[in-house]
Design an enzyme around this catalytic site. Sequence first.
Site, PDB file in Angstrom:
ATOM      1  N   ASP A   1     -25.468  37.199  20.777  1.00  0.00           N
ATOM      2  CA  ASP A   1     -25.035  37.618  19.433  1.00  0.00           C
ATOM      3  C   ASP A   1     -24.437  36.393  18.743  1.00  0.00           C
ATOM      4  OD1 ASP A   1     -24.525  39.412  17.270  1.00  0.00           O
ATOM      5  OD2 ASP A   1     -22.438  39.549  17.864  1.00  0.00           O
ATOM      6  N   SER A   2     -24.198  36.548  17.438  1.00  0.00           N
ATOM      7  CA  SER A   2     -23.555  35.459  16.704  1.00  0.00           C
ATOM      8  C   SER A   2     -22.056  35.417  16.998  1.00  0.00           C
ATOM      9  CB  SER A   2     -23.767  35.664  15.202  1.00  0.00           C
ATOM     10  OG  SER A   2     -23.314  36.960  14.843  1.00  0.00           O
TER      11      SER A   2
ATOM     12  N   TYR B   1     -24.312  35.228  10.804  1.00  0.00           N
ATOM     13  CA  TYR B   1     -25.734  34.966  10.593  1.00  0.00           C
ATOM     14  C   TYR B   1     -26.275  35.783   9.407  1.00  0.00           C
ATOM     15  CZ  TYR B   1     -26.791  32.546  15.070  1.00  0.00           C
ATOM     16  OH  TYR B   1     -26.890  31.651  16.114  1.00  0.00           O
ATOM     17  N   GLY B   2     -25.573  36.862   9.096  1.00  0.00           N
ATOM     18  CA  GLY B   2     -26.085  37.816   8.102  1.00  0.00           C
ATOM     19  C   GLY B   2     -26.250  37.256   6.707  1.00  0.00           C
TER      20      GLY B   2
ATOM     21  N   CYS C   1     -27.982  41.942  18.509  1.00  0.00           N
ATOM     22  CA  CYS C   1     -27.682  41.558  17.127  1.00  0.00           C
ATOM     23  C   CYS C   1     -28.832  42.062  16.260  1.00  0.00           C
ATOM     24  CB  CYS C   1     -27.563  40.035  17.029  1.00  0.00           C
ATOM     25  SG  CYS C   1     -27.346  39.434  15.351  1.00  0.00           S
TER      26      CYS C   1
ATOM     27  N   THR D   1     -29.195  41.495  13.098  1.00  0.00           N
ATOM     28  CA  THR D   1     -29.609  40.452  12.154  1.00  0.00           C
ATOM     29  C   THR D   1     -30.708  39.585  12.771  1.00  0.00           C
ATOM     30  OG1 THR D   1     -27.413  40.459  11.175  1.00  0.00           O
ATOM     31  CG2 THR D   1     -28.744  38.497  10.804  1.00  0.00           C
TER      32      THR D   1
ATOM     33  N   GLU E   1     -14.628  39.455  13.110  1.00  0.00           N
ATOM     34  CA  GLU E   1     -14.497  38.195  13.864  1.00  0.00           C
ATOM     35  C   GLU E   1     -13.030  37.735  13.893  1.00  0.00           C
ATOM     36  OE1 GLU E   1     -16.649  36.080  15.657  1.00  0.00           O
ATOM     37  OE2 GLU E   1     -17.890  37.876  15.619  1.00  0.00           O
TER      38      GLU E   1
ATOM     39  N   CYS F   1     -25.503  47.067  12.829  1.00  0.00           N
ATOM     40  CA  CYS F   1     -24.879  45.768  13.083  1.00  0.00           C
ATOM     41  C   CYS F   1     -24.002  45.997  14.303  1.00  0.00           C
ATOM     42  CB  CYS F   1     -24.028  45.325  11.889  1.00  0.00           C
ATOM     43  SG  CYS F   1     -23.057  43.834  12.237  1.00  0.00           S
ATOM     44  N   THR F   2     -24.151  45.153  15.307  1.00  0.00           N
ATOM     45  CA  THR F   2     -23.416  45.404  16.555  1.00  0.00           C
ATOM     46  C   THR F   2     -21.907  45.179  16.403  1.00  0.00           C
ATOM     47  OG1 THR F   2     -23.983  43.158  17.282  1.00  0.00           O
ATOM     48  CG2 THR F   2     -25.339  44.981  18.124  1.00  0.00           C
ATOM     49  N   HIS F   3     -21.496  44.534  15.311  1.00  0.00           N
ATOM     50  CA  HIS F   3     -20.049  44.423  15.072  1.00  0.00           C
ATOM     51  C   HIS F   3     -19.450  45.788  14.691  1.00  0.00           C
ATOM     52  CE1 HIS F   3     -20.757  40.075  14.946  1.00  0.00           C
ATOM     53  NE2 HIS F   3     -19.453  39.868  14.834  1.00  0.00           N
TER      54      HIS F   3
HETATM   55  N1  DGL Z   1     -23.750  41.388  15.257  1.00  0.00           N
HETATM   56  C1  DGL Z   1     -24.646  40.939  14.226  1.00  0.00           C
HETATM   57  C2  DGL Z   1     -25.610  42.057  13.830  1.00  0.00           C
HETATM   58  O1  DGL Z   1     -25.809  42.979  14.589  1.00  0.00           O
HETATM   59  C3  DGL Z   1     -23.833  40.376  13.088  1.00  0.00           C
HETATM   60  C4  DGL Z   1     -24.422  39.278  12.428  1.00  0.00           C
HETATM   61  C5  DGL Z   1     -23.714  38.224  11.656  1.00  0.00           C
HETATM   62  O2  DGL Z   1     -23.426  37.227  12.291  1.00  0.00           O
HETATM   63  O3  DGL Z   1     -23.633  38.352  10.425  1.00  0.00           O
HETATM   64  O4  DGL Z   1     -26.224  42.021  12.808  1.00  0.00           O
END
Ligand code: DGL
Length: 246
Positions: free
Chosen positions: A6-7, A38-39, A69, A71, A141, A168-170
């Site tokens: 993931d990012s 990354y989004g 992730c 994204t 984050e 989004c996994t966040h």
């Molecule tokens: N966890 C990422 C997702 O599922 C987040 C991406 C990000 O870095 O913006 O999209």
Amino acid sequence: MLGILDSGVGGLSVWKELKKLSPNSGVLYFADNARVPYGNLTRDKIFIYSKESISHLIDLGATSIAIACHTISTTTGPLLKHSTQIPILDIASHSIPLLTPLNRIGIIGTKATISSGYYQRALGEKIINAIACPHLVPMIENGEVDMALIKASLEGIDPTIEALFLACTHFPLIKEAIQILFPHIPLIDPAISFAKSLLPLASAAPDEFYVTKDASHFYKSATIFCEEKKVAFPFLIKSLYSPLIS
Ligand code: DGL
């Protein structure tokens, strides 16, 4: 060993479910936190950065990779699968069968995920609402849960949807806060079922965590979002790599 990519801390929503299912199974977790989020990046950048992270994971001993992730999965998942020698599983393609039985779905994700059109193409008219929430990943984050920011980010959600998909996994890390704002809408978190599918690939070994930037920052946010769920976070995080920021 299985590598989880993931990012940032978002992939921990998948890792946590894996630990709940099998506390003694271990993975290599790689967070490119030097370049999160990354989004907001272009598809080309997301591909280059993800490819770099995958190479690091392979160097570290990964024999299969789970892209935790949306994204990365929705923008470059197929390309990454074609250009990598080891098996890659991704959370986006895993999620589609979970959503197809539904008829009126809302989705929330990053800008890149929503504008990729991945879920809209796969699910067509079932997607009633697709909302990009660019401020939530940086907030998470930082280990913060700002209700006013979450409320403002989710303003456009149609109250008549049957379920809200957390693309989004966040976002599962702030699931309780989202549920407070929308108490009558079931939230769909694919992390649980994705973790189940990964279980056979995990090893009977300790977890190893790697980040590309600040290990203490990652540790702080990770403990905030893991310990409240009573999932221990017993690791040493190694900050081994300095990616080329371009
Ligand atoms: N966890 C990422 C997702 O599922 C987040 C991406 C990000 O870095 O913006 O999209």
